[in-house]
Each structure stands twice: as C-alpha cells, then as structure tokens.
Scaffold this motif. Structure first.
Motif, short mmCIF file in Angstrom:
data_model
loop_
_atom_site.label_atom_id
_atom_site.label_comp_id
_atom_site.label_asym_id
_atom_site.label_seq_id
_atom_site.Cartn_x
_atom_site.Cartn_y
_atom_site.Cartn_z
N ILE A 186 0.87 -1.18 0.00
CA ILE A 186 0.00 0.00 0.00
C ILE A 186 0.90 1.22 0.00
CG2 ILE A 186 -1.90 1.19 1.16
CD1 ILE A 186 -2.46 -1.48 2.62
N GLU A 187 1.10 1.83 -1.15
CA GLU A 187 2.13 2.85 -1.31
C GLU A 187 1.85 4.11 -0.49
OE1 GLU A 187 2.79 3.66 -5.41
OE2 GLU A 187 3.38 1.61 -5.90
N LEU A 188 0.60 4.56 -0.48
CA LEU A 188 0.25 5.76 0.28
C LEU A 188 -1.02 5.45 1.08
CD1 LEU A 188 1.14 8.69 0.80
CD2 LEU A 188 -0.49 9.39 -0.98
N PRO A 189 -0.86 4.77 2.22
CA PRO A 189 -2.04 4.36 2.98
C PRO A 189 -2.85 5.53 3.51
CG PRO A 189 -0.02 3.98 4.24
CD PRO A 189 0.40 4.36 2.86
N LYS A 190 -4.15 5.32 3.59
CA LYS A 190 -5.08 6.31 4.14
C LYS A 190 -5.36 5.92 5.60
CE LYS A 190 -7.25 7.15 -0.34
NZ LYS A 190 -6.35 6.24 -1.10
N VAL A 191 -5.06 6.83 6.51
CA VAL A 191 -5.17 6.57 7.94
C VAL A 191 -6.37 7.32 8.51
CG1 VAL A 191 -4.05 6.76 10.18
CG2 VAL A 191 -2.68 6.24 8.13
N ALA A 192 -7.27 6.59 9.14
CA ALA A 192 -8.39 7.20 9.86
C ALA A 192 -8.10 7.13 11.35
CB ALA A 192 -9.69 6.48 9.54
N ILE A 193 -8.08 8.28 12.00
CA ILE A 193 -7.84 8.34 13.45
C ILE A 193 -9.22 8.35 14.12
CG2 ILE A 193 -6.70 9.58 15.31
CD1 ILE A 193 -5.00 10.91 13.03
N LEU A 194 -9.55 7.26 14.78
CA LEU A 194 -10.92 7.04 15.23
C LEU A 194 -11.25 7.73 16.55
CD1 LEU A 194 -11.54 3.26 14.46
CD2 LEU A 194 -11.98 5.25 13.01
N SER A 195 -12.50 8.15 16.63
CA SER A 195 -13.08 8.64 17.88
C SER A 195 -14.58 8.37 17.78
CB SER A 195 -12.79 10.13 18.07
OG SER A 195 -13.27 10.55 19.34
N ALA A 196 -15.33 8.93 18.70
CA ALA A 196 -16.79 8.74 18.68
C ALA A 196 -17.49 9.74 17.77
CB ALA A 196 -17.35 8.83 20.10
N VAL A 197 -16.81 10.83 17.44
CA VAL A 197 -17.40 11.90 16.64
C VAL A 197 -16.40 12.36 15.58
CG1 VAL A 197 -18.94 12.71 18.47
CG2 VAL A 197 -16.61 13.62 18.32
N GLU A 198 -16.88 13.22 14.68
CA GLU A 198 -16.04 13.67 13.58
C GLU A 198 -15.48 15.07 13.79
OE1 GLU A 198 -19.54 13.11 12.91
OE2 GLU A 198 -19.05 10.98 13.05
N THR A 199 -15.84 15.70 14.87
CA THR A 199 -15.36 17.06 15.13
C THR A 199 -14.53 17.07 16.40
OG1 THR A 199 -17.43 17.53 16.29
CG2 THR A 199 -17.31 18.17 13.97
N VAL A 200 -13.64 18.07 16.49
CA VAL A 200 -12.82 18.20 17.68
C VAL A 200 -13.69 18.68 18.83
CG1 VAL A 200 -10.86 19.39 18.71
CG2 VAL A 200 -10.75 18.67 16.32
N TYR A 201 -13.72 17.90 19.90
CA TYR A 201 -14.58 18.18 21.05
C TYR A 201 -13.71 18.11 22.30
CZ TYR A 201 -18.72 17.88 24.07
OH TYR A 201 -19.69 18.11 25.01
N PRO A 202 -13.52 19.23 22.99
CA PRO A 202 -12.56 19.28 24.09
C PRO A 202 -12.75 18.22 25.17
CG PRO A 202 -13.26 21.48 23.51
CD PRO A 202 -14.11 20.54 22.72
N LYS A 203 -14.00 17.78 25.38
CA LYS A 203 -14.24 16.80 26.42
C LYS A 203 -13.89 15.37 26.01
CE LYS A 203 -17.79 19.43 28.90
NZ LYS A 203 -19.18 19.42 29.43
N ILE A 204 -13.60 15.18 24.72
CA ILE A 204 -13.20 13.85 24.24
C ILE A 204 -11.75 13.95 23.81
CG2 ILE A 204 -13.65 11.98 22.60
CD1 ILE A 204 -16.51 12.90 22.41
N ALA A 205 -10.85 13.43 24.64
CA ALA A 205 -9.41 13.60 24.40
C ALA A 205 -8.97 13.04 23.07
CB ALA A 205 -8.64 12.93 25.54
N SER A 206 -9.58 11.95 22.62
CA SER A 206 -9.13 11.33 21.36
C SER A 206 -9.35 12.24 20.17
CB SER A 206 -9.85 10.00 21.14
OG SER A 206 -11.25 10.17 21.10
N THR A 207 -10.34 13.15 20.24
CA THR A 207 -10.55 14.07 19.12
C THR A 207 -9.43 15.12 19.07
OG1 THR A 207 -11.91 15.66 20.38
CG2 THR A 207 -13.04 13.79 19.35
N ILE A 208 -8.98 15.56 20.22
CA ILE A 208 -7.88 16.53 20.26
C ILE A 208 -6.59 15.89 19.77
CG2 ILE A 208 -6.51 18.01 21.78
CD1 ILE A 208 -8.99 18.25 23.56
N GLU A 209 -6.34 14.65 20.21
CA GLU A 209 -5.14 13.95 19.76
C GLU A 209 -5.19 13.67 18.27
OE1 GLU A 209 -4.92 10.54 22.30
OE2 GLU A 209 -3.88 11.63 23.89
N ALA A 210 -6.37 13.38 17.74
CA ALA A 210 -6.51 13.15 16.30
C ALA A 210 -6.11 14.40 15.52
CB ALA A 210 -7.94 12.74 15.96
N ALA A 211 -6.60 15.54 15.97
CA ALA A 211 -6.25 16.79 15.30
C ALA A 211 -4.75 17.06 15.39
CB ALA A 211 -7.03 17.95 15.92
N ALA A 212 -4.16 16.78 16.54
CA ALA A 212 -2.72 17.00 16.71
C ALA A 212 -1.91 16.07 15.81
CB ALA A 212 -2.33 16.78 18.18
#
Length: 470
Positions: free
Chosen positions: A328-354
């Motif tokens: 897979i020359e250029l893999p597509k990576v999805a960083i998973l969380s419960a939602v699709e927007t950055v939400y301060p109360k869900i740490a995984s969304t902030i880490e995904a954005a980072a």
C-alpha cells in the motif's frame, strides 16, 4: 396500514389487463442469481472476460435474470398469489448490462377455461431498447387472496476472504526466514510454525522444554524431525533464550508460543538484553474482512493500553511502514473517535487533530491522515457523504488508529465474530517483527501472521537493518 397483496381470480381477469415491474440490475443481483442457479459463465461477472468476447468490457447479466422477473410479476401482481406456471416461450433480443434498468410488462391476450391465462411478455431497457418478447401461459387462481405483503429477509452475498491468500502468495519464491518460536508447548503453537515450515515460509527454531515439545509432537502426530530445538527449563527461560537468539542474529523473526504475552514482551522490552529501539513497540491487526474491499490494519489493540500522543505517533508510523511492506504505497489513515469534530471533552478528538498537524509538519510520514473520524465515516463512503465529510480518507481507510487498547481489541473481535473477518497479528517497533498468535486464530490466520513477518523481515534486510547494526 401495511401494503396489501391482492390477486385477480380467473373470473376477474379480462383480455387487455396489464401489469409492469421495473428493476435495476445491480452487480449483486447478478451474483446472487448466479449463486442461486449455479450459473458460472464468467462473462456475467468479469469485465476482463467480457472484453475478450467483444461485450464492451461490461459484465452481462444472465438473460434468465430478466426472464425471472416475469415469475415475480405473475406471482405478485397479475394474476397474483396462487398463480402457477404452465409454459413460457421467450425470444432474447439484447443483453442486460449491469446498471441497466429493466421494465417487464405482461398483457392478457387470451383466457382459456377453466383457469389458464395467456400473456404477451415484453421487457425493455431504460433507453427503450427491447430486451425480450414472448408469451407465457399460467394457471390463474380461483380463490380470492388478500393479505399484507410478505416482507422477505434481506439477502446478501458472503464475500470470500482474499487478503490472507494474497499475502501468503506474495512470499512465494522467497527463501525461508529463520524464526525463533518461543515455548511451543501445545498443539496450536507447535502446529502453526511446523505448517509454515512445510509451506516454505519459515525455518523455525523451537525454543522450549524439549521433553514437552516432543510429547506434544507425539500426541498430535506433528512431524518435527529435522527442526532445531533449544532446550529450556520453563517459559521464562524460553522467553530469555528466544530473545537472545534474535539479538545474536540467529533468527529474523520472534514468534510467541504457549506462554503469556506479558511474559514474552517483558523480555522483548528489557533495556539491556531485549529488542527495544527508540520507537514505541506496538501491535497491528491485519484484518481480512470479506465485506471490505481492501486490506484493513487496526492498531494498537494488544500492547499499549492508554497510549499518549507521542506513543500514538510511533504506533502510526509502525503501521504505515507495515502498509508499505504490504504494497500500500500511500495508505489512508483514519484516526478514530466517537465523533467527527474536535470536542474538548473527548481527548481522542484533540489527539486526532494533533496527529494530523504532526503529519503536515513531517513528524509522521508516508501516509494521508484524517481525524477525528467515527468508525462508520472511516470505512463507508455513503456514511461520510450523508454527514457531508469531504476527505480523501473517509470511506476508504487502510489503517484505523484506535483511541486505546480496549477500543481496538473490541473492534477487531467484533469484526471477526460479527462480520466473518479473520485477523493476523504482528508486533512492530522492536528490532525485528514479532508474531503474536492466539489459540482462537484459524490456521490461515496463523500462516498469514508468519507471511507478514517474513515480508517485514525481507524489507528490513533490503534496507540493511540488521540486528547487529542496531
């Protein structure tokens, strides 16, 4: 009110009565029809074969798929429930392409007492082109029928596994890779490497109490003649000696046997005698999901319990490099969380954005990242479209980075037990690849894990990453 089904009895039918049915011909319809009747003609399913037969490279539906719509029309509409076939004569004039919309129309042309009705039959495409014409004779019901329309169970195709076969076949022609098999003291952990050796994938070194290994081989008729055995006192000793063999360069892959994962990984992670590198060690599940059209990697679901942002960067880089090894020359990576927007109360969304910003700055390389993404948006394009997510990753993910071990472990096992998936596993980030197998793994999954490790070992060798050099 439910939709009702009502028939027309012979006495109610008149010459000139008509009914129509319109149905789009989809690829799954053709394949389901083929499965039901056993039709194997490759021109129905393969664009390449259709091209050879001058069909324009478009798979053609079996002609009888279109004719079968007549049966539905007679049984559902006119005359309706209670109808039975007497005879049929059809002249096919044009093929049905996958993607065509077919309209079938039947018109009463004769009543033949006591119960027979003769119909003129016509099928046309959305363009108006005639597909077939003909006549059919049916036995009409004499008893009135009226009841709610039957709801049929939804039928779907069970796609075949394909990922593991391709990975195993990709090792054809490669010389067997030396593997230190740590404590293979039960049937599953001994059969796996022996079968991989028989297929020419690996050259196993069995590290464990020799008497136990020999006893297991006798009990389950496993031929280990000619295989090297390194005798140890117990499982902890097996882990130490297997890791030492790897450090000495006698093995290019380490494989877990019938000891606990923590026991093996304790020796792997030892600072002075283990196999650590500057990179965080992590686990990747290679998933063979019949309903998903590509190889799917899930990380980390077995090693890092609550990884930090820095850990996740390493976990991602490990998985990306594995994807490269798997083609897979250029893999597509999805960083998973419960939602699709950055939400301060869900740490995984902030880490995904980072993590996405880190990729933009070159701190994570070799892939396209996007997140946070919920699971549905990561693997289903229609779900992403409905939520108006515009992304090169959404719906087409090759790698799923999960928030933590619990989420990853549950996701992988749900796919296995609810979606008929199979999972191979490998640990990366150490000086060499480590195969972690489970007692629940199928024989094919264990072979695929070996094959993935072989591919990684060959890639490391080609890059000059010898153990001694590290």
């Amino acid at each position: 009110m439910p939709e009702m089904m009502e028939n027309k009895t012979f006495e109610e039918i008149r010459v000139g009565d008509t009914a129509s049915l319109t149905r789009a011909c989809e690829k799954d319809d053709v394949e389901l029809f083929g499965v039901a009747v056993g039709a194997l003609n490759p021109t129905h399913y393969s664009p390449e074969v259709a091209e050879q037969f001058c069909l324009g490279g478009k798979p053609k539906a079996h002609s009888m798929w279109g004719a079968s719509l007549l049966s539905a029309l007679f049984g559902n509409e006119l005359p309706g429930p209670g109808t039975t076939y007497r005879s049929q004569e059809i002249n096919f004039l044009a093929p049905i392409n996958v993607g065509d919309t077919v309209t079938v129309t039947v018109t009463v042309i004769e009543r033949v007492p006591p119960q027979d009705v003769v119909f003129d039959c016509l099928a046309v495409k959305q363009s108006g082109e005639t597909i077939f014409t003909g006549r059919a004779r049916v036995v009409a019901p004499t008893v009135k029928f009226l009841q709610p329309r039957i709801e049929l169970n939804e039928a779907s195709l069970h796609r075949r596994h394909h990922v593991f076969e391709e990975i195993i076949l990709s090792c054809a022609g490669l010389a067997p890779t030396s593997v230190a098999v740590c404590h293979p003291c039960d049937q599953v952990s001994l059969e796996g490497p022996v079968e991989a050796a028989r297929l020419g994938l690996i050259s196993p070194i069995l590290v464990g109490p020799e008497a136990k290994i020999q006893q297991v081989a006798r009990d389950f008729s496993i031929d280990i003649s000619g295989l090297r055995i390194v005798n140890t006192a117990h499982s902890h000793d097996s882990a130490q000696q297997a890791v030492a063999l790897c450090r000495a360069g006698e093995a290019e892959v380490l494989m877990k046997g019938s000891l606990h994962t923590d026991e093996l990984m304790h020796e792997v992670a030892a600072r002075t005698t283990g196999l650590r590198t500057a990179r965080r060690i992590s686990h990747v599940f290679i998933m063979d999901v019949p309903s998903y059209p590509r190889t799917l990697l899930i990380t980390d679901a077995a090693i890092n319990i609550l990884p930090s942002l820095e850990d996740k960067a390493d976990i991602l880089q490990n998985a990306i490099e594995l994807a490269h090894v798997l083609g897979i020359e250029l893999p597509k990576v999805a960083i998973l969380s419960a939602v699709e927007t950055v939400y301060p109360k869900i740490a995984s969304t902030i880490e995904a954005a980072a993590l996405c910003k880190m990729a933009e700055r070159g701190q994570i390389t070799g892939a396209i990242l996007d997140g946070p993404l919920a699971f549905d948006n990561a693997i289903n394009e229609e779900a992403a479209r409905i939520k108006k997510i515009v992304s090169p990753v959404a719906g087409k993910a090759d790698i799923l980075l999960v928030p933590d071990l619990e989420a990853g472990n549950m996701l992988a096992k749900q796919l296995c037990y609810l979606a008929d998936a199979e999972a191979a596993g490998i640990v990366l980030g150490a000086r060499l690849p480590i195969v972690l197998t489970s007692r629940a793994d199928s024989a094919r999954a264990r072979l695929a894990s070996c094959a993935v490790a072989v591919r990684v070992a060959y890639a490391r060798r080609s890059q000059g990453k010898a153990i001694a050099a590290e």
